[in-house]
Scaffold this motif. Structure first.
Motif, short mmCIF file in Angstrom:
data_model
loop_
_atom_site.label_atom_id
_atom_site.label_comp_id
_atom_site.label_asym_id
_atom_site.label_seq_id
_atom_site.Cartn_x
_atom_site.Cartn_y
_atom_site.Cartn_z
N UNK A 185 1.02 -1.28 0.04
CA UNK A 185 -0.37 0.04 0.04
C UNK A 185 1.02 1.37 -0.07
N UNK A 186 1.88 1.30 0.60
CA UNK A 186 2.90 2.53 0.58
C UNK A 186 3.06 2.86 -0.57
N UNK A 187 4.00 1.71 -0.90
CA UNK A 187 5.16 2.40 -2.11
C UNK A 187 4.21 2.69 -3.51
N UNK A 188 2.35 1.55 -3.46
CA UNK A 188 1.93 1.96 -4.65
C UNK A 188 1.27 3.47 -4.27
N UNK A 189 1.67 3.08 -3.19
CA UNK A 189 1.28 5.40 -3.21
C UNK A 189 1.84 6.04 -3.52
N UNK A 190 3.35 6.06 -2.84
CA UNK A 190 4.44 7.04 -3.36
C UNK A 190 4.12 7.13 -4.34
#
Length: 103
Positions: free
Chosen positions: A75-80
């Motif tokens: 989720x974090x890397x998709x958001x970034x």
């Protein structure tokens, strides 16, 4: 069994740290990180299907404590990635220019 998943978590953290050190471009860094995370999540999923939990509490612990650590990274890397791809291209001056909203 718990140790297997903790080792996978440690391994994915090491891989993500390596990617962070080696790649400067934020978009490429996110793409590579998501690839590693998806591969690891698939491996964990296969392991879960083959494994029988020793107790209900062990199964609850896995799904409440360990599995979210894998998915949160995705989720974090998709958001970034979404933020970086929507960022306007240009110099630092253009990126720092305030946005004027007219009412």
């Amino acid at each position: 069994m718990k140790q297997n998943f903790l080792m996978e978590l440690k391994k994915i953290n090491e891989q993500l740290n390596f990617i962070d050190l080696e790649i400067d471009d934020a978009v490429l860094k996110c793409e590579k990180s998501v690839e590693v995370i998806i591969t690891t999540i698939q491996n964990v999923k296969k392991e879960i299907l083959r494994t029988v939990f020793k107790s209900v509490s062990e199964e609850i612990h896995f799904f409440k404590e360990i599995k979210p650590q894998f998915t949160s990274k995705r989720i974090y890397y998709n958001s970034v990635y979404r933020i970086e791809t929507k960022k306007p291209s240009g110099s630092t001056r253009i990126l720092n220019k305030p946005v004027v909203h007219y009412e």
